[in-house]
Design a protein around this motif. Structure first.
Motif, PDB file in Angstrom:
ATOM      1  N   ALA A 178      -9.945  22.573   7.171  1.00  0.00           N
ATOM      2  CA  ALA A 178      -8.755  21.838   6.678  1.00  0.00           C
ATOM      3  C   ALA A 178      -9.199  20.460   6.046  1.00  0.00           C
ATOM      4  CB  ALA A 178      -7.886  21.494   7.606  1.00  0.00           C
ATOM      5  N   ALA A 179     -10.229  19.844   6.582  1.00  0.00           N
ATOM      6  CA  ALA A 179     -10.527  18.512   6.293  1.00  0.00           C
ATOM      7  C   ALA A 179     -11.150  18.546   4.912  1.00  0.00           C
ATOM      8  CB  ALA A 179     -11.736  17.952   7.192  1.00  0.00           C
ATOM      9  N   ASP A 180     -11.609  19.447   4.239  1.00  0.00           N
ATOM     10  CA  ASP A 180     -12.081  19.674   2.687  1.00  0.00           C
ATOM     11  C   ASP A 180     -10.925  19.507   1.850  1.00  0.00           C
ATOM     12  OD1 ASP A 180     -14.599  19.866   4.016  1.00  0.00           O
ATOM     13  OD2 ASP A 180     -14.935  22.139   3.118  1.00  0.00           O
ATOM     14  N   TRP A 181      -9.783  19.457   2.371  1.00  0.00           N
ATOM     15  CA  TRP A 181      -8.651  19.760   1.138  1.00  0.00           C
ATOM     16  C   TRP A 181      -7.582  18.397   1.319  1.00  0.00           C
ATOM     17  CZ3 TRP A 181      -9.164  23.008  -2.654  1.00  0.00           C
ATOM     18  CH2 TRP A 181     -10.225  24.247  -2.558  1.00  0.00           C
ATOM     19  N   THR A 245      10.093  14.065   9.838  1.00  0.00           N
ATOM     20  CA  THR A 245      10.029  12.765  10.119  1.00  0.00           C
ATOM     21  C   THR A 245       8.941  11.850   9.371  1.00  0.00           C
ATOM     22  OG1 THR A 245       8.546  12.888  12.027  1.00  0.00           O
ATOM     23  CG2 THR A 245      10.666  12.845  12.624  1.00  0.00           C
ATOM     24  N   ALA A 246       8.980  10.825   9.218  1.00  0.00           N
ATOM     25  CA  ALA A 246       7.928  10.070   8.334  1.00  0.00           C
ATOM     26  C   ALA A 246       6.630  10.153   8.794  1.00  0.00           C
ATOM     27  CB  ALA A 246       8.163   8.461   8.499  1.00  0.00           C
ATOM     28  N   SER A 247       6.360  10.699  10.151  1.00  0.00           N
ATOM     29  CA  SER A 247       4.952  10.983  10.817  1.00  0.00           C
ATOM     30  C   SER A 247       4.698  12.457  10.426  1.00  0.00           C
ATOM     31  CB  SER A 247       4.754  10.445  11.947  1.00  0.00           C
ATOM     32  OG  SER A 247       5.799  11.480  12.887  1.00  0.00           O
ATOM     33  N   GLY A 248       5.649  13.407   9.666  1.00  0.00           N
ATOM     34  CA  GLY A 248       5.547  14.514   9.711  1.00  0.00           C
ATOM     35  C   GLY A 248       4.114  15.120   9.041  1.00  0.00           C
ATOM     36  N   THR A 249       3.884  14.353   7.990  1.00  0.00           N
ATOM     37  CA  THR A 249       2.704  14.598   7.226  1.00  0.00           C
ATOM     38  C   THR A 249       1.877  13.678   6.844  1.00  0.00           C
ATOM     39  OG1 THR A 249       3.786  16.099   5.921  1.00  0.00           O
ATOM     40  CG2 THR A 249       1.795  15.324   4.920  1.00  0.00           C
ATOM     41  N   GLN A 250       0.700  13.442   7.091  1.00  0.00           N
ATOM     42  CA  GLN A 250      -0.359  12.251   7.028  1.00  0.00           C
ATOM     43  C   GLN A 250      -1.338  12.352   6.010  1.00  0.00           C
ATOM     44  OE1 GLN A 250      -1.934  11.595  10.897  1.00  0.00           O
ATOM     45  NE2 GLN A 250      -0.132  10.825  11.850  1.00  0.00           N
ATOM     46  N   SER A 251      -1.542  11.503   5.426  1.00  0.00           N
ATOM     47  CA  SER A 251      -2.614  11.481   3.943  1.00  0.00           C
ATOM     48  C   SER A 251      -3.935  11.601   4.746  1.00  0.00           C
ATOM     49  CB  SER A 251      -2.343  10.491   3.429  1.00  0.00           C
ATOM     50  OG  SER A 251      -1.136  10.609   2.647  1.00  0.00           O
ATOM     51  N   PRO A 252      -4.785  12.401   4.337  1.00  0.00           N
ATOM     52  CA  PRO A 252      -6.302  12.179   4.796  1.00  0.00           C
ATOM     53  C   PRO A 252      -6.777  10.768   4.930  1.00  0.00           C
ATOM     54  CG  PRO A 252      -6.015  13.976   3.322  1.00  0.00           C
ATOM     55  CD  PRO A 252      -4.832  13.049   3.044  1.00  0.00           C
ATOM     56  N   ALA A 253      -7.504  10.347   5.835  1.00  0.00           N
ATOM     57  CA  ALA A 253      -7.903   9.097   6.085  1.00  0.00           C
ATOM     58  C   ALA A 253      -8.940   8.687   4.822  1.00  0.00           C
ATOM     59  CB  ALA A 253      -8.443   8.709   7.288  1.00  0.00           C
ATOM     60  N   HIS A 254      -9.747   9.643   4.444  1.00  0.00           N
ATOM     61  CA  HIS A 254     -10.956   9.515   3.485  1.00  0.00           C
ATOM     62  C   HIS A 254     -10.536   9.815   2.081  1.00  0.00           C
ATOM     63  CE1 HIS A 254     -15.064   9.573   1.924  1.00  0.00           C
ATOM     64  NE2 HIS A 254     -14.570  10.678   1.458  1.00  0.00           N
ATOM     65  N   MET A 255     -10.875   8.851   1.107  1.00  0.00           N
ATOM     66  CA  MET A 255     -10.702   9.146  -0.166  1.00  0.00           C
ATOM     67  C   MET A 255     -11.689   8.364  -0.856  1.00  0.00           C
ATOM     68  SD  MET A 255      -7.849   8.101  -3.127  1.00  0.00           S
ATOM     69  CE  MET A 255      -6.571   9.491  -2.416  1.00  0.00           C
ATOM     70  N   SER A 256     -12.784   9.332  -1.508  1.00  0.00           N
ATOM     71  CA  SER A 256     -13.774   8.528  -1.976  1.00  0.00           C
ATOM     72  C   SER A 256     -13.604   7.584  -3.203  1.00  0.00           C
ATOM     73  CB  SER A 256     -14.832   9.571  -2.737  1.00  0.00           C
ATOM     74  OG  SER A 256     -14.472  10.112  -3.865  1.00  0.00           O
ATOM     75  N   GLU A 257     -14.357   6.735  -3.674  1.00  0.00           N
ATOM     76  CA  GLU A 257     -14.076   5.755  -4.456  1.00  0.00           C
ATOM     77  C   GLU A 257     -13.936   6.500  -5.926  1.00  0.00           C
ATOM     78  OE1 GLU A 257     -18.629   4.233  -5.725  1.00  0.00           O
ATOM     79  OE2 GLU A 257     -17.373   2.974  -4.184  1.00  0.00           O
ATOM     80  N   ASP A 258     -14.415   7.422  -5.884  1.00  0.00           N
ATOM     81  CA  ASP A 258     -14.020   8.127  -7.253  1.00  0.00           C
ATOM     82  C   ASP A 258     -12.646   9.052  -7.502  1.00  0.00           C
ATOM     83  OD1 ASP A 258     -16.237   7.215  -8.719  1.00  0.00           O
ATOM     84  OD2 ASP A 258     -17.496   8.670  -7.833  1.00  0.00           O
ATOM     85  N   VAL A 259     -11.835   8.865  -6.394  1.00  0.00           N
ATOM     86  CA  VAL A 259     -10.653   9.642  -6.464  1.00  0.00           C
ATOM     87  C   VAL A 259      -9.724   8.770  -6.084  1.00  0.00           C
ATOM     88  CG1 VAL A 259      -9.260  11.496  -5.357  1.00  0.00           C
ATOM     89  CG2 VAL A 259     -11.796  11.727  -5.496  1.00  0.00           C
ATOM     90  N   LYS A 260      -8.894   8.287  -7.089  1.00  0.00           N
ATOM     91  CA  LYS A 260      -7.948   7.178  -7.100  1.00  0.00           C
ATOM     92  C   LYS A 260      -6.628   7.442  -7.792  1.00  0.00           C
ATOM     93  CE  LYS A 260     -12.024   4.516  -8.461  1.00  0.00           C
ATOM     94  NZ  LYS A 260     -12.637   5.336  -9.222  1.00  0.00           N
TER      95      LYS A 260
END
Length: 286
Positions: A178-181, A245-260
Motif C-alpha cells: 500500500a505504501a507504494d501507491w 470525517t476530515a481525517s477519513g483519508t490521509q495523503s501519503p507523507a512522502h512525495m519525492s521532489e519530482d512529483v509535484k
C-alpha cells in the motif's frame, strides 16, 4: 506499455470495443462511463471531420470520446505533440461533454477517467461531473525499480534515491504494498513527461470547473457510493461510503521532489470472466 481490462458499460462485447485505441501516434483508454451519451451523440458526431467521424469501429462511449479528443487537437496526425496541447485538449473534451450534458438536462454524473499518450507524454484524469461523489479510483506509483521480491508474482516499487525512473498509473494498485501507491484526488489531471536525464516528472493539476471543490475538507466528504454502484472502486484501500470525517483519508507523507502539483517549483475494475477482455499494446517508438 498500456493495458486495459474491460467490463462493458456501453457497447457490445467485441474486439472493436476493446481499449486501448490508436490514432497515429496517440493511444487512448477510458475507465468509466459517459451518462446518457445517446442524447447528444449526434451533436458530438456533427463536430467531427469526415475522417474522425469514420474513425470509431466500435460502439462505445469511450471511442467516441477519443474521436472528440482528437478533434480538439490542431493536427491529430502530428508526429510530436506539446504536452500543453495534449492536456488542453483533454480539458476541452471534458468541458464539451459537460456542456452537452447540461444542455440535455442530464443529471447523472459521468465518470471520465481518461488516459492518452503519444509515447513521450502521458495525460490522465480522475474525474466525475459531480461535487458530492468520488470518481472511480486512480493511483500512481513511482521509483527507480519495479521488481519481483518473492515468488508468485509479488512485486514492489523500490526507491533507491530521489530519481523517478518509473511511473505507473493504475485504476487499482497493482501490488499489495500500500505504501507504494499514492491516490490521485478526484477531479485531477495527471501529466507525466520525460526529463533530459532519462528520468520522469509527474504533475498533479486540479481541474477547476463547476465540479471543483477548493476546500480540501469538503473534497474529503465526497462519497464513493455512486462509483461503487456503477461497478468501480472509489478507493482501493477501503471505499468511502457516504460522508467521511476530515481525517477519513490521509495523503501519503512522502512525495519525492519530482512529483509535484502544478505551481510548485520546478483513465480498471474487477469483472466476470464472461465479460473480461485484456488488451496490452506497446506505445509506438519514436
Amino acid at each position: 506499455m498500456a493495458a486495459h481490462v474491460r467490463a462493458s458499460t456501453a457497447g457490445s462485447l467485441s474486439q472493436d470495443n476493446c481499449h486501448p485505441w490508436n490514432f497515429g501516434r496517440l493511444m487512448w483508454m477510458h475507465n468509466g462511463g459517459i451518462a446518457d451519451i445517446a442524447k447528444f451523440k449526434r451533436r458530438l458526431q456533427a463536430r467531427l471531420t469526415d475522417e474522425l467521424y469514420n474513425f470509431p469501429q466500435g460502439n462505445t462511449d469511450s471511442e467516441w470520446a477519443f474521436a472528440l479528443y482528437l478533434s480538439m487537437l490542431s493536427d491529430p496526425h502530428a508526429s510530436t505533440f506539446d504536452q500543453h496541447e495534449l492536456r488542453g485538449a483533454m480539458l476541452k473534451t471534458i468541458s464539451t461533454l459537460n456542456d452537452w450534458a447540461r444542455h440535455c438536462d442530464i443529471t447523472e454524473p459521468s465518470l471520465m477517467n481518461f488516459c492518452v499518450t503519444d509515447g513521450h507524454t502521458v495525460v490522465a484524469t480522475r474525474y466525475i461531473s459531480s461535487k458530492k461523489d468520488e470518481a472511480a479510483s486512480l493511483y500512481f506509483s513511482s521509483g527507480t525499480t519495479f521488481d519481483e521480491y518473492a515468488p508468485g508474482g509479488h512485486y514492489r516499487m523500490s526507491k533507491c534515491d530521489k530519481r523517478e525512473n518509473i511511473i505507473m498509473i493504475a485504476s487499482e494498485p497493482l501490488t499489495f504494498e500500500a505504501a507504494d501507491w499514492m491516490e490521485i484526488p478526484t477531479n485531477t489531471l495527471i501529466v507525466v513527461t520525460p526529463k533530459p536525464t532519462l528520468q520522469m516528472n509527474l504533475l498533479q493539476i486540479p481541474i477547476v470547473d463547476e465540479f471543483h471543490l477548493s476546500d480540501p475538507l469538503e473534497a474529503k466528504k465526497r462519497g464513493s457510493d455512486f462509483a461503487v454502484q456503477k461497478g468501480f472502486l472509489g478507493s482501493a484501500f477501503g471505499p468511502r461510503r457516504g460522508k467521511v470525517t476530515a481525517s477519513g483519508t490521509q495523503s501519503p507523507a512522502h512525495m519525492s521532489e519530482d512529483v509535484k502539483e502544478e505551481g510548485e517549483d520546478d483513465d480498471d475494475h474487477d469483472v466476470g470472466e464472461d465479460e473480461e477482455r485484456l488488451e496490452a499494446r506497446e506505445v509506438p517508438p519514436v
